[in-house]
Write a protein that holds these residues in place. Sequence first.
Motif, PDB file in Angstrom:
ATOM      1  N   ILE A  23       0.846  -1.202   0.000  1.00 26.81           N
ATOM      2  CA  ILE A  23       0.000   0.000   0.000  1.00 26.81           C
ATOM      3  C   ILE A  23       0.878   1.248   0.000  1.00 26.81           C
ATOM      4  O   ILE A  23       0.676   2.184  -0.782  1.00 26.81           O
ATOM      5  N   ARG A  24       1.899   1.246   0.869  1.00 25.75           N
ATOM      6  CA  ARG A  24       2.781   2.406   0.967  1.00 25.75           C
ATOM      7  C   ARG A  24       3.572   2.617  -0.320  1.00 25.75           C
ATOM      8  O   ARG A  24       3.657   3.728  -0.847  1.00 25.75           O
ATOM      9  N   ALA A  25       4.170   1.514  -0.837  1.00 26.46           N
ATOM     10  CA  ALA A  25       5.078   1.631  -1.982  1.00 26.46           C
ATOM     11  C   ALA A  25       4.325   1.973  -3.265  1.00 26.46           C
ATOM     12  O   ALA A  25       4.712   2.888  -3.995  1.00 26.46           O
ATOM     13  N   LEU A  26       3.242   1.247  -3.532  1.00 21.53           N
ATOM     14  CA  LEU A  26       2.530   1.465  -4.791  1.00 21.53           C
ATOM     15  C   LEU A  26       1.932   2.873  -4.850  1.00 21.53           C
ATOM     16  O   LEU A  26       1.962   3.509  -5.901  1.00 21.53           O
ATOM     17  N   SER A  27       1.414   3.359  -3.701  1.00 19.50           N
ATOM     18  CA  SER A  27       0.819   4.694  -3.738  1.00 19.50           C
ATOM     19  C   SER A  27       1.891   5.769  -3.897  1.00 19.50           C
ATOM     20  O   SER A  27       1.663   6.786  -4.548  1.00 19.50           O
ATOM     21  N   LEU A  28       3.066   5.514  -3.329  1.00 21.50           N
ATOM     22  CA  LEU A  28       4.149   6.497  -3.478  1.00 21.50           C
ATOM     23  C   LEU A  28       4.666   6.539  -4.914  1.00 21.50           C
ATOM     24  O   LEU A  28       4.849   7.611  -5.502  1.00 21.50           O
ATOM     25  N   VAL A  29       4.879   5.344  -5.503  1.00 25.75           N
ATOM     26  CA  VAL A  29       5.380   5.268  -6.874  1.00 25.75           C
ATOM     27  C   VAL A  29       4.367   5.859  -7.847  1.00 25.75           C
ATOM     28  O   VAL A  29       4.690   6.653  -8.725  1.00 25.75           O
ATOM     29  N   TRP A  30       3.122   5.493  -7.619  1.00 28.65           N
ATOM     30  CA  TRP A  30       2.020   5.965  -8.451  1.00 28.65           C
ATOM     31  C   TRP A  30       1.835   7.472  -8.276  1.00 28.65           C
ATOM     32  O   TRP A  30       1.666   8.221  -9.235  1.00 28.65           O
ATOM     33  N   GLY A  31       1.907   7.913  -7.028  1.00 35.58           N
ATOM     34  CA  GLY A  31       1.708   9.326  -6.720  1.00 35.58           C
ATOM     35  C   GLY A  31       2.787  10.208  -7.321  1.00 35.58           C
ATOM     36  O   GLY A  31       2.564  11.380  -7.607  1.00 35.58           O
ATOM     37  N   SER A  32       3.990   9.632  -7.514  1.00 32.61           N
ATOM     38  CA  SER A  32       5.084  10.445  -8.035  1.00 32.61           C
ATOM     39  C   SER A  32       5.094  10.492  -9.560  1.00 32.61           C
ATOM     40  O   SER A  32       5.838  11.257 -10.146  1.00 32.61           O
ATOM     41  N   ARG A  33       4.281   9.641 -10.194  1.00 33.66           N
ATOM     42  CA  ARG A  33       4.316   9.584 -11.653  1.00 33.66           C
ATOM     43  C   ARG A  33       3.266  10.460 -12.314  1.00 33.66           C
ATOM     44  O   ARG A  33       3.471  11.003 -13.384  1.00 33.66           O
ATOM     45  N   LEU A  34       2.113  10.547 -11.668  1.00 37.99           N
ATOM     46  CA  LEU A  34       1.024  11.279 -12.289  1.00 37.99           C
ATOM     47  C   LEU A  34       1.167  12.770 -12.012  1.00 37.99           C
ATOM     48  O   LEU A  34       1.731  13.170 -11.010  1.00 37.99           O
ATOM     49  N   ALA A  35       0.629  13.567 -12.926  1.00 37.95           N
ATOM     50  CA  ALA A  35       0.565  15.012 -12.704  1.00 37.95           C
ATOM     51  C   ALA A  35      -0.726  15.300 -11.959  1.00 37.95           C
ATOM     52  O   ALA A  35      -1.799  14.943 -12.420  1.00 37.95           O
TER      53      ALA A  35
END
Lengths: 110, 245
Positions: A23-35
Motif C-alpha cells: 500500500i505504501r510503496a505502490l501509492s508512493l510510486v504511483w503518486g510520483s508519476r502522475l501530474a
Amino acid sequence: MDPRIWHQFVPVTVAVGVGTYLIRALSLVWGSRLAWPAWLKQWLSFVTPAVLGALLGPALLLPDGRWILPWQNAALLAAVPTAAVAWYSRNLLLTVLAGVVFCAVAGYLI
Amino acid sequence: MTGSASSRAALILGLRDAVPIMLAYFPLSVTYGVLATARGIPVWATDLTSIVIFAGAAQFMLVSLYVAGTSPVSMTVTLLLVNLRHVLYGTTIGPAFTSWREKHKWIAAFGLTDEVFALTGSQALREPPAPAYEFALAFGSYLSWVAGTVVGATVGGAVPPAAASALTFALPALFLSLLLNQARRVPQIVAAVAGAGVAVAAQAAGLPSFGIVAGAVAGASTGLALATITAPGRRPAGHVRMARD
C-alpha cells in the motif's frame, strides 16, 4: 504455546506486513508519476489533519471501543492540557511526555 | 543533489528531524511490547510484528483482535483497511518525489508511517526532500520502533499495570502533537474535527476500520470546501492557487 500463534498470528502478521508495504510503496510510486491538478493537491493537504482527527476521535471518546462519561475518561481529560502543550510548544517529545504525565494524573484523580 | 557532501548533509538533517519521532516511538513501542506479552503473545512473535508491520495503530489492534478470537481473514482485512489510509500518504507526498530514482521510492516507502508522513507531508510539496534525508527519517524511526518493542517485550511483566496504562496515552499525545503542529488554521481544524466525528460515528455503528478512511475523506473534503468558500479573492475553477501551508 497456543497453536494459534503459528497458525493465525504469524500468517496474519506477514500478510498485514506485506500488504501494508505494498500500500505504501505502490501509492508512493504511483503518486510520483502522475501530474496532480492543483485542487487535488489542496484536497490532499487537508488529508493529514483529517486522518489525525479520525485516529484521535475514537481514541479519546471511545477508549477500548466503548463510550465512557467524559469526567470518568482519563484519556479525554488528559487530552485537554496535552492539546494546549502541543499548540504552544510545537514540540513532539515534550507533548508526548506531558501527555503521559497528564494521563497518569487524570487516572489517579478518577 | 549530486555528490556525497550534500547527501551527507541531508542524512544528518534527516537524523536530526528523526530524533523527536525516535524519542516518541521508543516509549510507545515499549508499551506495545509490554501490552502484547501481557496478553499472551510470545516475545519473539511480538518482536516479529514490529519488524514486519511497522505500523503502531495496526499492531495494537492486531493484538486485541487476536485475543478476542477474530478469524485470520477478518483480522487481515480489518488491519489492511486501517492501513489503507497510507494510500493518501503516498499520493500526497508522491508528487514531491518525481525526480527520485525508482529504487529510492521503494526503499523510502517502507518507513512511511503516520508520523513520518506528518513530518514530511506539509513541507515536501514546497521543498522536495533528498533521498538520504527521507531514509534517515524512515529508518531512524524504524530502529527506535523495533528496539523499543524488544525492550518492552523482554521486560514485560516487570512494568506495573498503572504505569503501562498511562503509557498507552503516548499514541494519542503523539497524534495531537502532529495535528496541532501543522493544523493552525480554521479549515484544517475543521477538517480534523469532521474526520473525528465521522470516525467516532463509524466506530459507534460497529465499523471502526471503515471509520478512519471515511473520516479522512469526509474531513479533507469539508476542510477544502471551507477553505475554498472563505478564500479571499476567489477565482473560478481552473485558476485555483496552489495549496498554501
